[in-house]
Design a protein around this motif. Structure first.
Motif, short mmCIF file in Angstrom:
data_model
loop_
_atom_site.label_atom_id
_atom_site.label_comp_id
_atom_site.label_asym_id
_atom_site.label_seq_id
_atom_site.Cartn_x
_atom_site.Cartn_y
_atom_site.Cartn_z
N ASP A 5 0.85 -1.19 0.00
CA ASP A 5 0.00 0.00 0.00
C ASP A 5 0.89 1.25 0.00
OD1 ASP A 5 -2.39 1.29 -0.09
OD2 ASP A 5 -2.97 0.87 1.98
N PHE A 6 1.98 1.17 -0.75
CA PHE A 6 2.98 2.23 -0.76
C PHE A 6 2.41 3.57 -1.22
CE2 PHE A 6 6.84 4.27 -2.69
CZ PHE A 6 7.52 4.47 -1.50
N ASP A 7 1.56 3.54 -2.25
CA ASP A 7 0.99 4.78 -2.76
C ASP A 7 0.16 5.49 -1.69
OD1 ASP A 7 2.16 4.46 -5.26
OD2 ASP A 7 0.43 3.41 -6.08
N SER A 8 -0.64 4.74 -0.96
CA SER A 8 -1.44 5.32 0.12
C SER A 8 -0.54 5.93 1.19
CB SER A 8 -2.35 4.27 0.76
OG SER A 8 -3.32 3.84 -0.16
N PHE A 9 0.54 5.24 1.51
CA PHE A 9 1.50 5.75 2.49
C PHE A 9 2.07 7.09 2.04
CE2 PHE A 9 6.04 6.04 3.64
CZ PHE A 9 5.90 6.24 5.01
N LEU A 10 2.48 7.17 0.77
CA LEU A 10 3.04 8.42 0.26
C LEU A 10 2.02 9.55 0.32
CD1 LEU A 10 5.11 7.23 -2.84
CD2 LEU A 10 5.96 7.95 -0.60
N VAL A 11 0.77 9.25 -0.01
CA VAL A 11 -0.28 10.27 0.03
C VAL A 11 -0.51 10.74 1.46
CG1 VAL A 11 -2.76 10.65 -0.33
CG2 VAL A 11 -1.39 9.53 -2.10
N LEU A 12 -0.55 9.82 2.41
CA LEU A 12 -0.74 10.21 3.82
C LEU A 12 0.40 11.09 4.31
CD1 LEU A 12 -2.07 6.82 5.23
CD2 LEU A 12 -3.33 8.99 5.14
N LYS B 73 2.83 15.90 -6.59
CA LYS B 73 3.78 15.79 -7.71
C LYS B 73 5.20 15.54 -7.21
CE LYS B 73 1.10 18.43 -10.99
NZ LYS B 73 1.05 19.59 -11.86
N ASP B 74 5.48 15.92 -5.97
CA ASP B 74 6.81 15.68 -5.39
C ASP B 74 6.95 14.26 -4.84
OD1 ASP B 74 7.75 18.22 -5.95
OD2 ASP B 74 7.12 19.03 -4.02
N MET B 75 5.89 13.49 -4.87
CA MET B 75 5.92 12.15 -4.28
C MET B 75 6.05 11.03 -5.32
SD MET B 75 5.78 13.13 -1.20
CE MET B 75 5.60 11.66 -0.22
N VAL B 76 6.07 11.36 -6.60
CA VAL B 76 6.15 10.33 -7.62
C VAL B 76 7.48 9.59 -7.54
CG1 VAL B 76 4.52 11.42 -9.19
CG2 VAL B 76 6.95 11.93 -9.40
N TYR B 77 7.50 8.38 -8.03
CA TYR B 77 8.68 7.55 -7.93
C TYR B 77 8.76 6.61 -9.12
CZ TYR B 77 5.25 4.13 -6.35
OH TYR B 77 4.16 3.30 -6.27
N VAL B 78 9.93 6.04 -9.33
CA VAL B 78 10.14 5.05 -10.36
C VAL B 78 10.25 3.70 -9.67
CG1 VAL B 78 11.72 4.23 -12.17
CG2 VAL B 78 11.34 6.69 -11.85
N LEU C 36 -5.57 10.54 -3.08
CA LEU C 36 -5.06 9.29 -3.62
C LEU C 36 -5.39 9.18 -5.11
CD1 LEU C 36 -3.63 6.56 -3.24
CD2 LEU C 36 -5.85 5.59 -2.61
N THR C 37 -6.61 9.51 -5.47
CA THR C 37 -7.01 9.47 -6.89
C THR C 37 -6.13 10.38 -7.72
OG1 THR C 37 -9.30 8.94 -6.30
CG2 THR C 37 -8.93 9.86 -8.49
N TYR C 38 -5.91 11.59 -7.22
CA TYR C 38 -5.05 12.54 -7.93
C TYR C 38 -3.62 12.02 -8.02
CZ TYR C 38 -2.35 16.70 -9.04
OH TYR C 38 -1.47 17.57 -9.62
N VAL D 135 -1.21 11.25 -11.34
CA VAL D 135 0.11 11.87 -11.52
C VAL D 135 1.17 10.78 -11.63
CG1 VAL D 135 1.87 13.30 -10.39
CG2 VAL D 135 -0.52 14.03 -10.37
N GLN D 136 1.09 9.78 -10.76
CA GLN D 136 2.07 8.68 -10.75
C GLN D 136 2.00 7.91 -12.07
OE1 GLN D 136 4.55 7.83 -8.81
NE2 GLN D 136 5.00 5.95 -9.88
#
Length: 146
Positions: A8-15, A25-30, A84-86, A90-91
């Motif tokens: 659930d990494f994406d949710s963690f980054l959003v929180l 936009k600063d939270m995107v990753y490869v 999270l949707t946004y 972006v991701q």
């Protein structure tokens, strides 16, 4: 202190972004070194699974606690679902533009802006992506590696 779950990494980054007031936009990753064919729990024999669960009882308890806390935060954080949707959009866009990139890091010098060289599969450089990554590395260095 924050703890996230890999699945659930994406949710963690959003929180974290919501809590810290950071841009999504600063939270995107490869994604790097993704194991596509990882065995799932249902593919393990029940007897072996019981042995594993017993051997890792404390770790499983910690994992279950972290999972419960994450679910609570997702339910109670204002604006989480929309954020999270946004973030996922972006991701997704970032992943599409970066999918042909390969990150090469000079292990002798560590991760520095000087040791980063992004080369696409065809050998050409993507300047915008390289600049963005170097900006992020410099920002991390100025924040003491965080």
């Amino acid at each position: 202190m924050y703890a996230g779950l890999t699945e659930d990494f994406d949710s963690f980054l959003v929180l974290v972004a919501l809590r810290m007031g950071w841009s999504m936009k600063d939270m995107v990753y490869v994604k790097y070194k993704v194991v596509e064919d990882r065995p799932t729990k249902d593919r393990i024999e029940p007897e072996k699974l019981a042995v594993i669960e017993e051997a890792f009882e404390e770790e499983l308890a910690l994992y279950n606690y972290a999972k419960m806390k994450m679910e609570h935060l997702k339910r109670t954080t204002p604006g989480f679902d929309d954020a999270l949707t946004y973030f996922l959009s972006v991701q997704s866009e970032f992943a599409r533009t970066a999918q042909d990139e390969v990150l090469h890091i000079n292990p002798a010098s560590g991760v520095t802006s000087d040791s980063i060289d992004l080369v696409s599969k065809d050998g050409g450089k993507d300047l915008a992506f390289e600049q963005e990554l170097q900006k992020r590395v410099k920002r991390r260095q100025s924040n003491g590696g965080r």
